[in-house]
Scaffold this motif. Structure first.
Motif, mmCIF file in Angstrom:
data_model
loop_
_atom_site.group_PDB
_atom_site.id
_atom_site.type_symbol
_atom_site.label_atom_id
_atom_site.label_comp_id
_atom_site.label_asym_id
_atom_site.label_seq_id
_atom_site.Cartn_x
_atom_site.Cartn_y
_atom_site.Cartn_z
ATOM 1 N N MET A 245 0.838 -1.182 0.000
ATOM 2 C CA MET A 245 0.000 0.000 0.000
ATOM 3 C C MET A 245 0.884 1.247 0.000
ATOM 4 O O MET A 245 1.811 1.373 0.774
ATOM 5 N N THR A 246 0.572 2.159 -0.874
ATOM 6 C CA THR A 246 1.324 3.402 -0.984
ATOM 7 C C THR A 246 0.760 4.437 -0.022
ATOM 8 O O THR A 246 -0.449 4.602 0.074
ATOM 9 N N THR A 247 1.655 5.130 0.678
ATOM 10 C CA THR A 247 1.202 6.226 1.530
ATOM 11 C C THR A 247 1.553 7.544 0.854
ATOM 12 O O THR A 247 2.504 7.623 0.075
ATOM 13 N N TYR A 248 0.781 8.554 1.160
ATOM 14 C CA TYR A 248 0.966 9.862 0.563
ATOM 15 C C TYR A 248 1.246 10.877 1.656
ATOM 16 O O TYR A 248 0.534 10.921 2.654
ATOM 17 N N PRO A 249 2.276 11.725 1.481
ATOM 18 C CA PRO A 249 2.574 12.715 2.508
ATOM 19 C C PRO A 249 1.489 13.786 2.575
ATOM 20 O O PRO A 249 0.925 14.179 1.561
ATOM 21 N N MET A 250 1.210 14.219 3.803
ATOM 22 C CA MET A 250 0.207 15.245 4.022
ATOM 23 C C MET A 250 0.608 16.022 5.273
ATOM 24 O O MET A 250 1.082 15.426 6.240
ATOM 25 N N THR A 251 0.421 17.318 5.251
ATOM 26 C CA THR A 251 0.730 18.106 6.440
ATOM 27 C C THR A 251 -0.376 17.913 7.473
ATOM 28 O O THR A 251 -1.492 17.485 7.137
ATOM 29 N N ALA A 252 -0.083 18.244 8.709
ATOM 30 C CA ALA A 252 -1.081 18.139 9.777
ATOM 31 C C ALA A 252 -2.275 19.049 9.478
ATOM 32 O O ALA A 252 -3.427 18.673 9.722
ATOM 33 N N GLU A 253 -2.009 20.239 8.920
ATOM 34 C CA GLU A 253 -3.087 21.163 8.573
ATOM 35 C C GLU A 253 -3.963 20.598 7.456
ATOM 36 O O GLU A 253 -5.179 20.758 7.473
ATOM 37 N N SER B 63 -6.875 7.480 5.044
ATOM 38 C CA SER B 63 -6.381 6.159 5.445
ATOM 39 C C SER B 63 -5.004 5.870 4.860
ATOM 40 O O SER B 63 -4.237 5.087 5.424
ATOM 41 N N ASN B 64 -4.667 6.516 3.736
ATOM 42 C CA ASN B 64 -3.355 6.308 3.108
ATOM 43 C C ASN B 64 -2.387 7.459 3.357
ATOM 44 O O ASN B 64 -1.318 7.497 2.768
ATOM 45 N N ALA B 65 -2.777 8.390 4.224
ATOM 46 C CA ALA B 65 -1.943 9.571 4.461
ATOM 47 C C ALA B 65 -0.826 9.277 5.458
ATOM 48 O O ALA B 65 -1.021 8.575 6.441
ATOM 49 N N GLN B 66 0.324 9.823 5.154
ATOM 50 C CA GLN B 66 1.444 9.830 6.098
ATOM 51 C C GLN B 66 1.527 11.282 6.563
ATOM 52 O O GLN B 66 2.028 12.147 5.853
ATOM 53 N N ASP C 104 18.769 35.609 -11.443
ATOM 54 C CA ASP C 104 18.777 36.527 -12.591
ATOM 55 C C ASP C 104 17.969 37.801 -12.337
ATOM 56 O O ASP C 104 18.402 38.896 -12.665
ATOM 57 N N SER C 105 16.775 37.665 -11.745
ATOM 58 C CA SER C 105 15.880 38.816 -11.617
ATOM 59 C C SER C 105 15.811 39.406 -10.214
ATOM 60 O O SER C 105 15.148 40.420 -10.018
ATOM 61 N N ASP C 106 16.429 38.758 -9.231
ATOM 62 C CA ASP C 106 16.371 39.173 -7.825
ATOM 63 C C ASP C 106 14.942 39.139 -7.269
ATOM 64 O O ASP C 106 14.644 39.775 -6.266
ATOM 65 N N GLU C 107 14.058 38.410 -7.925
ATOM 66 C CA GLU C 107 12.684 38.285 -7.463
ATOM 67 C C GLU C 107 12.624 37.269 -6.324
ATOM 68 O O GLU C 107 13.149 36.158 -6.438
ATOM 69 N N GLU C 108 11.985 37.663 -5.212
ATOM 70 C CA GLU C 108 11.875 36.776 -4.057
ATOM 71 C C GLU C 108 10.527 36.075 -4.075
ATOM 72 O O GLU C 108 9.497 36.694 -4.339
ATOM 73 N N THR C 109 10.538 34.770 -3.809
ATOM 74 C CA THR C 109 9.325 33.961 -3.812
ATOM 75 C C THR C 109 9.320 33.071 -2.581
ATOM 76 O O THR C 109 10.369 32.572 -2.175
ATOM 77 N N THR C 110 8.128 32.868 -2.011
ATOM 78 C CA THR C 110 7.987 31.990 -0.850
ATOM 79 C C THR C 110 6.910 30.957 -1.142
ATOM 80 O O THR C 110 5.808 31.305 -1.577
ATOM 81 N N TYR C 111 7.243 29.681 -0.909
ATOM 82 C CA TYR C 111 6.295 28.585 -1.069
ATOM 83 C C TYR C 111 6.399 27.648 0.114
ATOM 84 O O TYR C 111 7.471 27.488 0.698
ATOM 85 N N ARG C 112 5.275 27.010 0.427
ATOM 86 C CA ARG C 112 5.279 25.927 1.402
ATOM 87 C C ARG C 112 5.088 24.640 0.619
ATOM 88 O O ARG C 112 4.215 24.550 -0.248
ATOM 89 N N ILE C 113 5.899 23.632 0.924
ATOM 90 C CA ILE C 113 5.839 22.360 0.207
ATOM 91 C C ILE C 113 4.841 21.452 0.927
ATOM 92 O O ILE C 113 5.039 21.113 2.099
ATOM 93 N N VAL C 114 3.777 21.071 0.229
ATOM 94 C CA VAL C 114 2.686 20.297 0.821
ATOM 95 C C VAL C 114 2.338 19.101 -0.072
ATOM 96 O O VAL C 114 2.904 18.927 -1.145
ATOM 97 N N GLY C 115 1.366 18.306 0.371
ATOM 98 C CA GLY C 115 0.899 17.157 -0.407
ATOM 99 C C GLY C 115 0.114 17.590 -1.638
ATOM 100 O O GLY C 115 -0.317 18.738 -1.758
ATOM 101 N N ASP C 116 -0.089 16.662 -2.553
ATOM 102 C CA ASP C 116 -0.779 16.952 -3.812
ATOM 103 C C ASP C 116 -2.157 17.576 -3.608
ATOM 104 O O ASP C 116 -2.531 18.508 -4.308
ATOM 105 N N ASP C 117 -2.938 17.053 -2.649
ATOM 106 C CA ASP C 117 -4.297 17.530 -2.441
ATOM 107 C C ASP C 117 -4.360 18.895 -1.776
ATOM 108 O O ASP C 117 -5.383 19.561 -1.814
ATOM 109 N N GLU C 118 -3.273 19.309 -1.149
ATOM 110 C CA GLU C 118 -3.257 20.583 -0.433
ATOM 111 C C GLU C 118 -2.754 21.730 -1.303
ATOM 112 O O GLU C 118 -2.903 22.890 -0.943
ATOM 113 N N ALA C 119 -2.119 21.409 -2.406
ATOM 114 C CA ALA C 119 -1.467 22.423 -3.242
ATOM 115 C C ALA C 119 -2.456 23.480 -3.715
ATOM 116 O O ALA C 119 -3.570 23.179 -4.138
ATOM 117 N N ASN C 120 -2.028 24.748 -3.603
ATOM 118 C CA ASN C 120 -2.817 25.886 -4.070
ATOM 119 C C ASN C 120 -1.837 27.021 -4.317
ATOM 120 O O ASN C 120 -1.429 27.708 -3.378
#
Length: 158
Positions: free
Chosen positions: A1-9, A70-73, A98-114
């Motif tokens: 069974m494959t588990t999928y990473p997920m944040t607590a939130e 049930s498959n979430a880690q 190259d552009s000095d552009e600052e970006t911030t992302y949080r790395i989350v599971g597939d279903d949480e991505a937005n």
């Protein structure tokens, strides 16, 4: 069974949606079906068919959420020591070399991505390029638009 990473939130959000579906939406739909049945002939009863369609969607979503949970880690990054290394669940700020552009992302599971909320999937090209790297590293990220070089300026375990 494959588990999928997920944040607590992410897990909390799914549990809340599941609770809403089971305790509020499902009973409301059952009442709508019962009320529509009282109107008589079911073949030409639009309210009945609409309520049955809602019921089908609701039950499908309940099964989908239960399967995901049930498959979430579940990974709570706040309980990890901040070593400056980019891992699942961290919030990463990086600067385009190259552009000095600052970006911030949080790395989350597939279903949480937005992307609009700054949440990117662990399977996205950007996240794959960042995971395992450390603070102040210069990283080449392969994107559909080409290779982009970024410098990791902050890694937060929040």
């Amino acid at each position: 069974m494959t588990t999928y990473p997920m944040t607590a939130e992410g897990a909390k959000t799914l549990r809340e949606e599941l609770e809403q579906l089971k305790t509020v939406d499902r009973p409301r739909i059952i009442n709508a079906i019962a009320e529509a049945r009282e109107h008589g002939d079911l073949k030409e009863n639009a309210e009945y068919h609409a309520a049955r369609e809602q019921q089908s969607f609701c039950e499908g979503r309940i099964q989908d959420i239960e399967g995901k949970l049930s498959n979430a880690q579940i990974i709570d990054v706040t309980k990890l020591q901040n070593t400056g290394k980019v891992v699942f669940g961290t919030t990463v700020t990086f600067i385009n070399v190259d552009s000095d552009e600052e970006t911030t992302y949080r790395i989350v599971g597939d279903d949480e991505a937005n992307i609009k909320k700054g949440l990117i999937s662990v399977n996205s090209p950007i996240a794959r390029g960042l995971i395992g790297k450390e603070l102040d590293d210069i990283v080449s990220i392969h994107t559909p638009a080409g290779v982009v070089e970024v410098e990791i300026s902050e890694v937060e375990y929040k």
